[in-house]
Design a protein around this motif. Structure first.
Motif, PDB file in Angstrom:
ATOM      1  N   LEU A   4       9.735  -7.912  35.089  1.00 59.93           N
ATOM      2  CA  LEU A   4       9.087  -7.819  33.775  1.00 59.93           C
ATOM      3  C   LEU A   4       9.119  -6.393  33.234  1.00 59.93           C
ATOM      4  O   LEU A   4       8.947  -5.430  33.989  1.00 59.93           O
ATOM      5  CB  LEU A   4       7.637  -8.307  33.857  1.00 59.93           C
ATOM      6  CG  LEU A   4       7.451  -9.767  34.303  1.00 59.93           C
ATOM      7  CD1 LEU A   4       5.978 -10.124  34.330  1.00 59.93           C
ATOM      8  CD2 LEU A   4       8.202 -10.714  33.374  1.00 59.93           C
ATOM      9  N   ARG A  22       4.659  -2.247  33.711  1.00 58.01           N
ATOM     10  CA  ARG A  22       5.380  -3.344  34.368  1.00 58.01           C
ATOM     11  C   ARG A  22       4.495  -4.007  35.420  1.00 58.01           C
ATOM     12  O   ARG A  22       4.497  -5.237  35.565  1.00 58.01           O
ATOM     13  CB  ARG A  22       6.657  -2.806  35.019  1.00 58.01           C
ATOM     14  CG  ARG A  22       7.674  -2.262  34.021  1.00 58.01           C
ATOM     15  CD  ARG A  22       8.934  -1.796  34.735  1.00 58.01           C
ATOM     16  NE  ARG A  22       9.581  -2.925  35.384  1.00 58.01           N
ATOM     17  CZ  ARG A  22      10.451  -2.826  36.385  1.00 58.01           C
ATOM     18  NH1 ARG A  22      10.765  -1.629  36.866  1.00 58.01           N
ATOM     19  NH2 ARG A  22      11.013  -3.897  36.906  1.00 58.01           N
ATOM     20  N   THR A  43      13.871  -2.240  31.658  1.00 59.43           N
ATOM     21  CA  THR A  43      13.140  -2.044  32.916  1.00 59.43           C
ATOM     22  C   THR A  43      13.415  -0.694  33.579  1.00 59.43           C
ATOM     23  O   THR A  43      12.639  -0.251  34.426  1.00 59.43           O
ATOM     24  CB  THR A  43      13.496  -3.168  33.909  1.00 59.43           C
ATOM     25  OG1 THR A  43      14.931  -3.225  34.077  1.00 59.43           O
ATOM     26  CG2 THR A  43      12.984  -4.519  33.419  1.00 59.43           C
ATOM     27  N   PHE A  63       1.029 -12.021  34.429  1.00 58.93           N
ATOM     28  CA  PHE A  63       1.897 -13.201  34.527  1.00 58.93           C
ATOM     29  C   PHE A  63       1.497 -14.067  35.720  1.00 58.93           C
ATOM     30  O   PHE A  63       1.427 -15.286  35.618  1.00 58.93           O
ATOM     31  CB  PHE A  63       3.348 -12.760  34.652  1.00 58.93           C
ATOM     32  CG  PHE A  63       4.328 -13.897  34.651  1.00 58.93           C
ATOM     33  CD1 PHE A  63       4.657 -14.550  33.474  1.00 58.93           C
ATOM     34  CD2 PHE A  63       4.918 -14.332  35.844  1.00 58.93           C
ATOM     35  CE1 PHE A  63       5.555 -15.611  33.480  1.00 58.93           C
ATOM     36  CE2 PHE A  63       5.809 -15.383  35.855  1.00 58.93           C
ATOM     37  CZ  PHE A  63       6.132 -16.035  34.659  1.00 58.93           C
ATOM     38  N   TYR A 122       9.111  -4.261  23.658  1.00 59.63           N
ATOM     39  CA  TYR A 122       9.465  -4.401  25.075  1.00 59.63           C
ATOM     40  C   TYR A 122      10.626  -3.459  25.421  1.00 59.63           C
ATOM     41  O   TYR A 122      11.636  -3.418  24.722  1.00 59.63           O
ATOM     42  CB  TYR A 122       9.833  -5.855  25.385  1.00 59.63           C
ATOM     43  CG  TYR A 122       8.680  -6.797  25.168  1.00 59.63           C
ATOM     44  CD1 TYR A 122       7.776  -7.065  26.184  1.00 59.63           C
ATOM     45  CD2 TYR A 122       8.471  -7.402  23.922  1.00 59.63           C
ATOM     46  CE1 TYR A 122       6.697  -7.915  25.995  1.00 59.63           C
ATOM     47  CE2 TYR A 122       7.391  -8.254  23.716  1.00 59.63           C
ATOM     48  CZ  TYR A 122       6.512  -8.495  24.749  1.00 59.63           C
ATOM     49  OH  TYR A 122       5.443  -9.335  24.549  1.00 59.63           O
TER      50      TYR A 122
END
Length: 306
Positions: free
Chosen positions: A123, A93, A65, A100, A62
């Protein structure tokens, strides 16, 4: 040929004459054979589950961002050159947010929280890496964490999944060991019950055996009918066990499939049993006859020594 026919006939008559104790011996042998079969089936099930979990394991990398997509794709390109890497899936993203939302679409709290973000996406983008060999994940994680792109990475998700697989493997080994202990215990009980059953048959035919000795019958001739009796115990018990498992597994499969539904794999023990029916039948017959014959040999040898 005549000797064989007479031996089989005498063994069958002795088997029928002691019907109640013969049934007890068959029952114990059936339990013993069922225990062995259950251990093999459990091993097959645990290997299937572990293999399925290993195939689902991947390293989740991960990124922060604020990391630009071209840098992530550059890292993906470099990572694909590693010999241990089987496949890499890139999730942007936007795609992560879409996934999600799909997973939590029925959760009103999550939906309201996303709306309050006013279009912002919290995210991160991620790479999901599968290794060629499950044993290479640890080395692969170390390579990722020591790469020149490490400053772009927020977290690497892998250790929890590996721990789950390790725990499952450990549990599987312990259950298998306990299963073999039960098998050994029932095998000893089966030998003792069969031994005493044949000893009882010998005692009931004591005068007949003495007459046979007086007319010059050898030990092999005396022993053979009781060996046949032991074989009958094992053969009948193994056949009952074989067909019992074929029926029982059809009822067990729906339970297992419901329990392992999240794995996305077809857990079907009845199909496994059917596709390997010859080897299971061979194992069950060998186990049953071996115990029956060993019991009869011990019993008769003890009597002949008198």
């Amino acid at each position: 040929m005549t000797f064989l026919k007479r031996t089989i006939k005498a063994g069958w008559q002795s088997f029928k004459r002691n019907g109640l104790v013969s049934s007890a011996a068959i029952l114990i042998l059936f339990i013993t054979i069922s225990s062995v079969t259950s251990v093999f089936l459990f091993n097959a099930l645990s290997k299937k589950v572990v293999k399925t979990l290993q195939n689902k394991v991947s390293i989740g990398v991960y990124f922060y961002t604020n990391v630009p997509e071209p840098q992530i794709l550059q890292f993906k390109e470099e990572l694909s050159k590693y010999p241990d890497v089987k496949s890499i899936i890139y999730i942007s993203r936007e795609k992560a947010l879409e996934n999600f939302r799909a997973m939590r679409q029925k959760d009103d709290t999550v939906t309201r929280a996303l709306e309050e973000l006013s279009g912002q996406n919290p995210l991160p983008a991620s790479l999901h890496v599968k290794a060629e060999n499950p044993n290479n994940y640890k080395n692969l994680v170390e390579d990722i964490e020591s790469s020149q792109f490490n400053s772009l990475i927020e977290s690497v998700d892998y250790s929890d999944r590996q721990l789950a697989i390790a725990n499952l493997n450990s549990l599987s080994k312990k259950v298998t060991q306990a299963g073999w202990f039960i098998v050994i215990l029932f095998t000893i009980v089966a030998i003792l019950v069969s031994f005493n059953t044949i000893r009882l048959a010998i005692y009931n035919e004591k005068s007949k055996i003495e007459v046979m000795r007086l007319v010059g019958a050898g030990n092999a001739f005396i022993n053979a009918p009781y060996t046949i009796q032991g074989i009958l115990y094992g053969l009948i018990a193994s056949i009952i066990a074989f067909f019992s498992f074929a029926i029982i597994l059809r009822f067990v499969d729906p339970v297992l499939q419901g329990y392992f539904l999240g794995l996305g794999e077809d857990i079907n023990l009845s199909n496994y049993y059917a596709s390997n029916w010859f080897w299971f039948l061979l194992l069950q017959i060998f186990m049953g006859i071996a115990i029956g014959v060993v019991s009869s040999i011990i019993a008769v040898r003890k009597y002949i020594k008198i």
